[in-house]
Design an enzyme around this catalytic site. Structure first.
Site: not given
Length: 355
Positions: A29-31, A178
């Protein structure tokens, strides 16, 4: 601080792509937070930022968490995040507020809105420099190093299944994330190099142009256009700006917009007149971010509509600067409301943090 990879270090970066790539990749995941490389050498802890400036003083609670959860000597790349009051999604506005000059305020915020650290890469462990090792080896060592870690230190989930990564891309947005990042399995850690891939959400919205700021190059060039959407009460709310225009276009825009220039007395943001020269229409924005810059703007009659590209919302505003797409002379400004915006399905942030 005596580490095989000493601070400061610029983090490894990612290039934007439209689709999740297939092949020998690890997906995660893109934090949505502050990119941070954390250095620990015994009782010494330094929290570095993307611009290599230390952020240690702003996150005292994280210093203690690092001492409790990191190996005695380690350098770990990750993201600082803050969870909103609802507890079910990230809140970047609250995270921004953590950067404050007053020590008393820093202490209070560390208790009221404590940060968390999401670890996703390893640069050094003990006396070993891991930057020249493939990601698969770095990830395995990171998992072992943080096997006993507990909140507020978390290990980001990963998968080699591109289909699952696509599911994450859709589902995790509901928790404020994100997008997705793809890392080559054999890629070494390369500071300041765009050797990863990021896939972010992108949508469009029709917005009212409510004002402009001039460009730093001169008073006859547009720096940014201020955007608004009408809320349920019929008020024009500030939602963000667009500002990436070629130099020649900035001057053309300035000329084109002059017939729409008005006074604050006849403007939906009439209250801004008394704050002219000091504030932006974003009420929550403060001087610590403006660095003393004049954030005043020239008001325009709200008659012009522009279609913009945006990634996602943070509350009632665009999370990042929106991008110009096209003008919409066919749209009535009064039709530019929040109702047009797509709402992501909610997702339990706790499930993501649990891996």
């Amino acid at each position: 601080m005596d580490l095989p990879v000493p601070p400061p270090v610029k983090p490894m970066l990612a290039k934007s792509v439209k689709q999740i790539p297939a092949g020998d990749f690890s997906y995660e995941p893109k934090w949505d937070g502050f990119r941070s490389i954390i250095f620990r050498d015994g009782d010494e802890v330094e929290i570095g930022s993307r611009n290599e400036r230390p952020m240690t003083r702003y996150f005292p609670e994280m210093v203690e968490a690092v001492k409790a959860n990191f190996p005695d000597r380690a350098v770990i790349d990750g993201e600082l995040i803050v969870i909103g009051e609802s507890g079910d999604r990230l809140n970047f506005d609250l995270l921004q507020q953590r950067i404050h000059p007053a020590a008393s305020r820093v202490k209070l915020l560390s208790e009221q809105t404590p940060a968390r650290f999401i670890a996703f890469d390893l640069l050094a462990l003990g006396d070993e420099d891991y930057t020249d090792r493939p990601f698969t080896e770095r990830r395995a060592a990171l998992e072992q190093a943080l096997a006993a870690a507990d909140a507020p230190v978390h290990l980001t989930p990963v998968t080699r299944d591109a289909k699952l990564a696509e599911d994450w891309f859709t589902q995790f947005e509901g928790a404020g994330l994100d997008g997705v990042v793809a890392k080559g399995l054999d890629v070494t850690y390369q500071p300041d190099k765009r050797v990863m891939f990021k896939i972010k959400h992108e949508r469009t919205a029709d917005c009212v142009v409510a004002g402009y700021r001039v460009h730093k190059s001169g008073p006859d060039a547009i720096g940014s256009l201020l955007l608004g959407l009408y809320n349920d009460d019929g008020d024009l709310a500030s939602v963000g700006v667009i500002g990436a225009f070629p130099a020649a276009r900035r001057k053309e825009l300035f000329t084109e917009l002059q017939p729409l220039v008005t006074t604050f007395d006849d403007h939906p943001w009439a209250w801004a007149k008394q704050e002219e020269g000091t504030r932006t229409p974003r009420n929550a924005e403060g001087s610590r971010w403006s660095g003393g810059k004049d954030l005043s703007f020239t008001p325009l009659r709200p008659e012009l509509v522009v279609e913009v590209r945006y990634e996602h919302m943070e509350g009632v505003r665009f999370r990042h600067t929106a991008q110009f797409n096209r003008w919409r002379p066919d749209r009535d400004p009064s039709s530019c409301t929040y109702e047009q915006l797509e709402e992501p399905v909610k997702f339990d942030l706790g499930d993501i943090l649990a891996g």
